[in-house]
Design an enzyme around this catalytic site. Structure first.
Site, PDB file in Angstrom:
ATOM      1  N   HIS A 285      -6.900 -10.234   2.533  1.00  0.00           N
ATOM      2  CA  HIS A 285      -6.672 -10.513   1.116  1.00  0.00           C
ATOM      3  C   HIS A 285      -6.510  -9.241   0.297  1.00  0.00           C
ATOM      4  O   HIS A 285      -5.829  -9.236  -0.724  1.00  0.00           O
ATOM      5  CB  HIS A 285      -7.748 -11.441   0.567  1.00  0.00           C
ATOM      6  CG  HIS A 285      -7.547 -12.843   1.022  1.00  0.00           C
ATOM      7  ND1 HIS A 285      -8.148 -13.350   2.144  1.00  0.00           N
ATOM      8  CD2 HIS A 285      -6.717 -13.818   0.556  1.00  0.00           C
ATOM      9  CE1 HIS A 285      -7.733 -14.594   2.332  1.00  0.00           C
ATOM     10  NE2 HIS A 285      -6.868 -14.903   1.387  1.00  0.00           N
TER      11      HIS A 285
ATOM     12  N   ARG B 225      -4.693 -23.998  -6.696  1.00  0.00           N
ATOM     13  CA  ARG B 225      -5.483 -24.266  -5.493  1.00  0.00           C
ATOM     14  C   ARG B 225      -6.960 -24.183  -5.840  1.00  0.00           C
ATOM     15  O   ARG B 225      -7.394 -23.246  -6.504  1.00  0.00           O
ATOM     16  CB  ARG B 225      -5.150 -23.246  -4.401  1.00  0.00           C
ATOM     17  CG  ARG B 225      -5.905 -23.549  -3.113  1.00  0.00           C
ATOM     18  CD  ARG B 225      -5.517 -22.622  -1.999  1.00  0.00           C
ATOM     19  NE  ARG B 225      -6.056 -21.290  -2.199  1.00  0.00           N
ATOM     20  CZ  ARG B 225      -5.873 -20.286  -1.352  1.00  0.00           C
ATOM     21  NH1 ARG B 225      -5.132 -20.459  -0.278  1.00  0.00           N
ATOM     22  NH2 ARG B 225      -6.394 -19.106  -1.572  1.00  0.00           N
TER      23      ARG B 225
ATOM     24  N   GLU C  42      -3.532 -25.137   7.200  1.00  0.00           N
ATOM     25  CA  GLU C  42      -3.816 -23.762   7.624  1.00  0.00           C
ATOM     26  C   GLU C  42      -4.841 -23.700   8.752  1.00  0.00           C
ATOM     27  O   GLU C  42      -5.263 -22.629   9.161  1.00  0.00           O
ATOM     28  CB  GLU C  42      -4.258 -22.908   6.431  1.00  0.00           C
ATOM     29  CG  GLU C  42      -5.389 -23.462   5.614  1.00  0.00           C
ATOM     30  CD  GLU C  42      -5.710 -22.601   4.386  1.00  0.00           C
ATOM     31  OE1 GLU C  42      -5.244 -21.458   4.297  1.00  0.00           O
ATOM     32  OE2 GLU C  42      -6.455 -23.097   3.518  1.00  0.00           O
TER      33      GLU C  42
ATOM     34  N   ASP D 286      -3.721 -18.065   7.488  1.00  0.00           N
ATOM     35  CA  ASP D 286      -4.866 -18.602   8.229  1.00  0.00           C
ATOM     36  C   ASP D 286      -4.422 -19.379   9.459  1.00  0.00           C
ATOM     37  O   ASP D 286      -5.117 -19.389  10.472  1.00  0.00           O
ATOM     38  CB  ASP D 286      -5.711 -19.496   7.314  1.00  0.00           C
ATOM     39  CG  ASP D 286      -6.630 -18.660   6.454  1.00  0.00           C
ATOM     40  OD1 ASP D 286      -7.266 -17.736   6.995  1.00  0.00           O
ATOM     41  OD2 ASP D 286      -6.686 -18.901   5.234  1.00  0.00           O
TER      42      ASP D 286
ATOM     43  N   ARG E  19      -7.706 -11.996  10.748  1.00  0.00           N
ATOM     44  CA  ARG E  19      -6.571 -11.444  10.003  1.00  0.00           C
ATOM     45  C   ARG E  19      -6.909 -10.142   9.280  1.00  0.00           C
ATOM     46  O   ARG E  19      -6.020  -9.418   8.838  1.00  0.00           O
ATOM     47  CB  ARG E  19      -6.047 -12.492   8.991  1.00  0.00           C
ATOM     48  CG  ARG E  19      -7.051 -12.896   7.967  1.00  0.00           C
ATOM     49  CD  ARG E  19      -6.633 -14.129   7.191  1.00  0.00           C
ATOM     50  NE  ARG E  19      -5.925 -13.828   5.958  1.00  0.00           N
ATOM     51  CZ  ARG E  19      -5.685 -14.708   5.000  1.00  0.00           C
ATOM     52  NH1 ARG E  19      -6.089 -15.972   5.138  1.00  0.00           N
ATOM     53  NH2 ARG E  19      -5.059 -14.373   3.918  1.00  0.00           N
TER      54      ARG E  19
ATOM     55  N   CYS F 255       3.278 -21.144   1.845  1.00  0.00           N
ATOM     56  CA  CYS F 255       2.778 -20.229   0.817  1.00  0.00           C
ATOM     57  C   CYS F 255       2.047 -19.035   1.425  1.00  0.00           C
ATOM     58  O   CYS F 255       1.512 -18.204   0.712  1.00  0.00           O
ATOM     59  CB  CYS F 255       1.893 -20.951  -0.183  1.00  0.00           C
ATOM     60  SG  CYS F 255       0.369 -21.593   0.550  1.00  0.00           S
TER      61      CYS F 255
HETATM   62  C1  PEP Z   1      -2.787 -18.749   3.870  1.00  0.00           C
HETATM   63  O1  PEP Z   1      -3.811 -18.837   4.555  1.00  0.00           O
HETATM   64  O2  PEP Z   1      -1.664 -18.583   4.369  1.00  0.00           O
HETATM   65  C2  PEP Z   1      -2.873 -18.816   2.407  1.00  0.00           C
HETATM   66  C3  PEP Z   1      -1.805 -18.876   1.666  1.00  0.00           C
HETATM   67  O3  PEP Z   1      -4.100 -18.757   1.842  1.00  0.00           O
HETATM   68  P1  PEP Z   1      -4.968 -17.414   1.758  1.00  0.00           P
HETATM   69  O4  PEP Z   1      -4.078 -16.255   2.138  1.00  0.00           O
HETATM   70  O5  PEP Z   1      -5.455 -17.278   0.369  1.00  0.00           O
HETATM   71  O6  PEP Z   1      -6.044 -17.640   2.742  1.00  0.00           O
HETATM   72 MG    MG Z   2      -5.645 -19.503   3.668  1.00  0.00          MG
END
Ligand code: PEP
Ligand code: MG
Length: 590
Positions: A212, A360, A459, A483, A493, A530
């Site tokens: 993130h 979300r 996800e 995810d 990740r 997304c």
């Molecule tokens: C994802 O997991 O691809 C997603 C869009 O959510 P985040 O990156 O916030 O976990």
């Molecule tokens: Mg995610």
């Protein structure tokens, strides 16, 4: 001497600037430039705080009981000595007077410089004095917190000069030199603070491509490298550094010939961006006339300006957890209340001027803890723990507060309500029941609330494998590839040591994505991606070939993806996508 450090390319482009080393623990300190005529006042601010700390320590020393351990008095002596240390004082003055750093930034910068010298000392006793210096600096910072800066508003943020001067190298030793941020690690919440600061580039020792922190960095649209291992140890404060965000390389103390080469690349990149800008008003249509929806991912309501500016036709993902993170350390209370959330969601909705906003529900946990450093303390596998909807369902009053705020905000424009990390039928039913409960509560009190479309993130592989269940309950699905890859391949990740195995093109990952898109299309339900894959130009053609017609990404990536779309024939890509899906090593066919 020139040397290079290799890491993972996170955000494209070339940045050339002087290194600003920010300790992870210091990312919460304000970083901004002050006006030239305010430097004396800023130096005075540090001096006043330092004098107050000295008085405080002297008082403690005088009041020490007779039988107090001798070591305690000696320790206070050391602290008093450090407070008067010439290197600390002159260094802080230097950063303020010459670089126009604000007082807190100057103090922590000079601390880092001296701390490094302590680290290199052979004598263990002297090495350990670093901790004393840290305590002394902490005390001065606390004092300064109590005494606000004479500056009402920071005039410029760090590195702001980059926007108007990319020839920073010619301006050596002035405050107009572009600055690049180098840190061991920065939490996503702290990274968000730097979003306004316009550093010319940044690099961290740790982190994966879709951590993130990297995602927020990408949203800043500046060259960035993560997973550069020991960069923060090898690079010194003020070193010249080239950050090559395309290749994931840092070049430290570059020779003139290397600088010239990268200066050229930098200008090429800018020209490319200018060319892309011309596509802003071009509709996103493939050669065979398929209309593609390009949506924006945002972290804060104010990001909608960038989304509209990039030509997004809505927000496909508003990561609301950024409203929840890092609050306690800023004295904002543990969680945002209903009114604060309502105002934030309303601001995002109004910022999109009638275009839909996908909000979300909160995704706290794993590398997005409420407070920095907390996740590691609690459980060994936080990404598999109490995260996202699991966290929300574990605290119904908190979740209901968020749901009420979203439903109230939905009065102001079209809203899609998206739920992260669902895997079980019971979770779906509980979530839907709480949404009904939140609405009923508002209705009973006569509080206006608006309609929302309900969506679920796909996800977790379990969700992708039980699509029928999700399609039964939800109006739309959104594939979170970040995810989905992590959980399908069992690769953290955020862990750079296994990042070479984090493969978006693994056949299992592609199969789950393709099947989700196909199933939604067959049932006439909207589906979008997304995760970061949606903004990766290398994946656009494949996703189009799989039948995807809605992509959500950071605004900075929209035009580059649009360019791919304009060059693609979606019909023809279908057969090729099937071939890629059947391949043992799909990446080789891309
Ligand atoms: C994802 O997991 O691809 C997603 C869009 O959510 P985040 O990156 O916030 O976990
Ligand atoms: Mg995610």
């Amino acid at each position: 001497m020139t040397f290079s450090v290799h890491g993972l390319a996170v955000s494209r482009g070339i940045a050339i600037g002087r290194a600003v080393l920010v300790a992870s623990s210091r990312a919460d300190v304000a970083h901004y430039f002050i006006d030239a005529d305010k430097t004396d006042a800023e130096i005075t601010r540090v001096r006043v705080a330092r004098n107050a700390v000295m008085e405080e320590i002297t008082r403690v020393q005088q009041d020490l009981p007779r039988d107090a351990p001798h070591e305690l008095a000696a320790l206070l002596d050391v602290h008093l000595m450090l407070l008067q240390d010439e290197q600390l004082i002159s260094g802080v003055k230097h950063w303020i007077a010459e670089r126009h750093y604000n007082a807190e930034w100057a103090l922590t910068t000079q601390y880092e410089v001296i701390a490094r010298q302590f680290d290199e000392m052979e004598d263990e006793y002297l090495r350990e004095r670093k901790a004393d210096l840290e305590q002394v600096v902490e005390r001065i910072l606390r004092r300064m917190k109590g005494a606000p800066s004479p500056m009402q508003q920071p005039t410029r943020q760090a590195g702001a000069s980059r926007k108007d001067s990319n020839q920073g190298l010619l301006l050596d030793d002035t405050v107009d030199v572009p600055l690049v941020l180098i840190a061991h690690d920065i939490s996503p919440a702290d990274m968000l603070q730097f979003k306004q600061s316009l550093f010319a580039g940044f690099a961290t020792d740790v982190g994966g491509k879709t951590s993130h922190t990297a995602i927020v960095a990408r949203s800043m649209d500046i060259p960035a490298v993560v997973g550069a291992r020991s960069a923060s140890q090898l690079i010194k404060q003020d070193d010249w550094v080239i950050i090559d965000g395309d290749m994931g390389v840092l070049i430290v103390d570059p020779s003139p010939i290397i600088l010239a080469e990268y200066g050229f690349k930098q200008r090429q990149g800018e020209l490319e961006r200018e060319r892309l800008n011309r596509l802003k008003h071009t509709p996103a249509l493939t050669i065979d006339g398929q209309r593609i929806e390009l949506l924006a991912n945002i972290e804060m309501p104010e990001d909608t300006a960038g989304a509209v500016n990039a030509g997004a036709v809505g927000v496909g993902l508003f990561r609301t957890e950024f409203l929840f993170m890092g609050r306690e350390s800023k004295g904002l209370g543990k969680l945002p209340d209903e009114e604060e959330q309502y105002l934030a969601y309303r601001k995002a909705i109004e910022g999109m001027h009638g275009l839909p906003v996908t909000i979300r529900t909160v995704d706290i946990g794993a590398d997005k803890p409420l407070e920095r450093g907390k996740s590691q303390e609690t459980h060994l596998n936080p990404a598999l723990g109490l995260r996202a909807i699991r966290w929300s369902l574990a605290d119904p009053p908190m979740f209901l507060t968020q749901l009420r705020a979203i439903l109230r905000a939905a009065v102001h424009g079209p809203v899609n309500l998206l739920v992260p990390m669902l895997a079980h039928a019971t979770e779906i039913r509980q979530t839907l029941a709480l949404i009904d409960h939140a609405r009923a509560g508002l209705d009973n009190k006569g509080i206006p609330n608006g309609p929302v479309r309900l969506g679920a993130m796909i996800e977790i592989p379990a969700a992708a494998l039980t699509l029928k269940l999700f399609l039964k309950y939800f109006d739309f699905l959104s594939i979170g590839t970040n995810d989905l890859i992590q959980y399908t391949l069992a690769i953290d990740r955020a862990d750079e040591s296994v990042s070479h195995l984090y493969d978006p093109c693994h056949p299992a990952v592609l199969r789950l994505i393709a099947d989700t898109i196909a199933e939604c299309n067959a049932q006439g339900k909207s589906v979008s991606v997304c995760g970061e894959m949606a903004g990766d130009v290398n994946m656009t053609r494949l996703l189009l070939g799989m039948g995807l017609r809605s992509f959500s990404m950071h605004p900075s990536q929209i035009l580059a993806v649009k360019q791919q779309i304009l060059r693609a024939d979606a019909g023809k890509l279908q057969a090729w996508a099937r071939q890629v899906l059947d391949s043992e090593e799909p990446a080789l066919l891309l």
